[in-house]
Motif scaffolding. Structure first.
Motif, PDB file in Angstrom:
ATOM      1  N   UNK A  58       0.788  -1.309  -0.203  1.00  0.00           N
ATOM      2  CA  UNK A  58      -0.027  -0.164  -0.034  1.00  0.00           C
ATOM      3  C   UNK A  58       0.881   1.164  -0.093  1.00  0.00           C
ATOM      4  N   UNK A  59       0.463   2.073  -0.923  1.00  0.00           N
ATOM      5  CA  UNK A  59       1.457   3.483  -0.993  1.00  0.00           C
ATOM      6  C   UNK A  59       0.530   4.684  -0.327  1.00  0.00           C
ATOM      7  N   UNK A  60      -0.573   4.826  -0.716  1.00  0.00           N
ATOM      8  CA  UNK A  60      -1.542   5.748   0.064  1.00  0.00           C
ATOM      9  C   UNK A  60      -2.984   5.138   0.304  1.00  0.00           C
ATOM     10  N   UNK A  61      -3.593   5.839   1.261  1.00  0.00           N
ATOM     11  CA  UNK A  61      -4.858   5.347   1.890  1.00  0.00           C
ATOM     12  C   UNK A  61      -5.524   6.880   2.037  1.00  0.00           C
ATOM     13  N   UNK A  62      -6.774   6.851   1.290  1.00  0.00           N
ATOM     14  CA  UNK A  62      -7.827   8.019   1.421  1.00  0.00           C
ATOM     15  C   UNK A  62      -6.935   9.201   1.305  1.00  0.00           C
ATOM     16  N   UNK A  63      -6.346   9.393  -0.071  1.00  0.00           N
ATOM     17  CA  UNK A  63      -5.615  10.562  -0.215  1.00  0.00           C
ATOM     18  C   UNK A  63      -4.232  10.975   0.591  1.00  0.00           C
ATOM     19  N   UNK A  64      -4.035  10.146   1.661  1.00  0.00           N
ATOM     20  CA  UNK A  64      -2.631  10.375   2.136  1.00  0.00           C
ATOM     21  C   UNK A  64      -1.837   9.335   2.106  1.00  0.00           C
ATOM     22  N   UNK A  67       4.215   7.677   4.743  1.00  0.00           N
ATOM     23  CA  UNK A  67       5.718   7.808   4.612  1.00  0.00           C
ATOM     24  C   UNK A  67       6.573   6.620   3.991  1.00  0.00           C
ATOM     25  N   UNK A  68       6.319   5.561   4.102  1.00  0.00           N
ATOM     26  CA  UNK A  68       6.952   4.234   3.584  1.00  0.00           C
ATOM     27  C   UNK A  68       5.853   3.522   3.191  1.00  0.00           C
ATOM     28  N   UNK A  69       5.849   2.905   1.919  1.00  0.00           N
ATOM     29  CA  UNK A  69       4.906   1.781   1.374  1.00  0.00           C
ATOM     30  C   UNK A  69       5.071   0.603   2.457  1.00  0.00           C
ATOM     31  N   UNK A  70       3.782   0.019   2.858  1.00  0.00           N
ATOM     32  CA  UNK A  70       3.372  -0.855   3.950  1.00  0.00           C
ATOM     33  C   UNK A  70       2.704  -2.068   3.169  1.00  0.00           C
ATOM     34  N   UNK A  71       3.544  -3.314   3.695  1.00  0.00           N
ATOM     35  CA  UNK A  71       2.467  -4.434   3.116  1.00  0.00           C
ATOM     36  C   UNK A  71       1.120  -4.334   3.795  1.00  0.00           C
ATOM     37  N   UNK A 124     -10.344   5.233  -0.952  1.00  0.00           N
ATOM     38  CA  UNK A 124      -9.331   5.704  -2.162  1.00  0.00           C
ATOM     39  C   UNK A 124      -8.059   5.020  -1.661  1.00  0.00           C
ATOM     40  N   UNK A 125      -7.252   4.350  -2.687  1.00  0.00           N
ATOM     41  CA  UNK A 125      -6.280   3.746  -2.122  1.00  0.00           C
ATOM     42  C   UNK A 125      -5.498   3.379  -3.557  1.00  0.00           C
ATOM     43  N   UNK A 126      -3.876   3.522  -3.097  1.00  0.00           N
ATOM     44  CA  UNK A 126      -3.006   3.210  -4.197  1.00  0.00           C
ATOM     45  C   UNK A 126      -2.298   1.959  -3.681  1.00  0.00           C
ATOM     46  N   UNK A 127      -2.144   1.129  -4.507  1.00  0.00           N
ATOM     47  CA  UNK A 127      -1.438  -0.044  -4.132  1.00  0.00           C
ATOM     48  C   UNK A 127      -0.575  -0.866  -5.306  1.00  0.00           C
ATOM     49  N   UNK A 128       0.571  -1.546  -4.966  1.00  0.00           N
ATOM     50  CA  UNK A 128       1.016  -2.376  -5.998  1.00  0.00           C
ATOM     51  C   UNK A 128       0.893  -3.831  -5.451  1.00  0.00           C
ATOM     52  N   UNK A 129       0.662  -4.571  -6.748  1.00  0.00           N
ATOM     53  CA  UNK A 129       0.681  -5.948  -6.503  1.00  0.00           C
ATOM     54  C   UNK A 129       2.076  -6.736  -6.735  1.00  0.00           C
ATOM     55  N   UNK A 130       2.935  -7.399  -6.003  1.00  0.00           N
ATOM     56  CA  UNK A 130       4.257  -7.675  -6.182  1.00  0.00           C
ATOM     57  C   UNK A 130       4.378  -8.989  -5.690  1.00  0.00           C
TER      58      UNK A 130
END
Length: 162
Positions: A58-64, A67-71, A124-130
Motif C-alpha cells: 500500500x502506497x496511499x490510503x484515502x488521499x494520504x 511515509x513508507x510503503x507498507x504491506x 481511495x487507495x493506491x497499491x502495488x501487487x508484487x
C-alpha cells in the motif's frame, strides 16, 4: 557361554552410555556445531528452497501518501482483513496476479471483488501487487526478503487502465 554374554551385556551398556556422555561433553569438533550422527539438533534449521508469495504493498490510503510503503498485512489498524489474516485474501491475490500476467479479462472483476471484500475500509487507495521471494527461516527471524518483483500498480475504484 551364556555367562560371558551376560557380563558383556552388563558392561557394554554402561560403557556405551559413558562414551556417549564423554563425546557430548568433550568431543565436539571446533569446525562444526554438532558431531553427527551422535548429536544433530538442527534437523529442520534450513529450508530447501526459497518461497514466493503475492502481496499487496500500500502506497496511499484515502488521499494520504504513506511515509513508507507498507504491506497490507502490516496495516492492522486500518483493515479488518489484515487483522484477521483472512486466507481468502491471499488466494484471491494469487488469482489476480495470474489474471494480470495472462492479460485475462477476469482481472477487473477480481480487483473489484478484492477491493470490495478486503479493502472496504479505504475509500481511495493506491497499491502495488508484487511477488516477494524469501527464505522462510530468514524471514521469520529477521524479516529479510530475497527480492520484490512488482507485478502491477492499481488505484482502488479505477478500472480503466491496466
Amino acid at each position: 557361554m551364556s555367562l560371558k554374554r551376560y557380563y558383556l551385556r552388563q558392561t557394554l551398556g554402561p560403557i556405551l552410555i559413558f562414551a556417549y556422555i564423554f563425546i557430548a561433553i568433550l568431543g565436539k569438533p571446533d569446525s562444526k556445531a554438532e558431531l553427527f550422527p551422535f548429536f544433530n539438533w538442527s534437523l529442520f534449521s534450513t529450508s530447501s528452497n526459497p518461497r514466493a508469495d503475492i502481496v499487496v504493498i500500500v502506497r496511499s490510503i484515502n488521499g494520504k501518501t504513506l511515509p513508507e510503503a507498507q504491506y497490507f498485512y502490516a496495516l492492522t489498524d486500518v483493515f479488518a482483513s489484515a487483522r484477521s489474516r483472512d486466507s481468502r485474501f491471499a488466494k484471491s491475490l494469487d488469482r489476480l496476479a495470474k489474471a494480470h500476467v495472462d492479460k485475462s479479462p477476469a482481472e477487473q472483476d477480481l480487483r473489484k471483488s478484492i477491493e470490495a471484500k478486503f479493502m472496504r475500509e479505504a475509500k481511495h487507495m493506491q497499491y502495488d501487487l508484487a511477488q516477494i521471494t524469501f527464505d522462510p527461516i530468514d524471514r521469520l527471524a529477521t524479516g529479510k526478503l530475497i527480492s520484490t518483483l512488482p507485478i502491477a500498480t492499481y488505484e482502488k475504484g479505477s478500472y480503466d487502465n491496466r
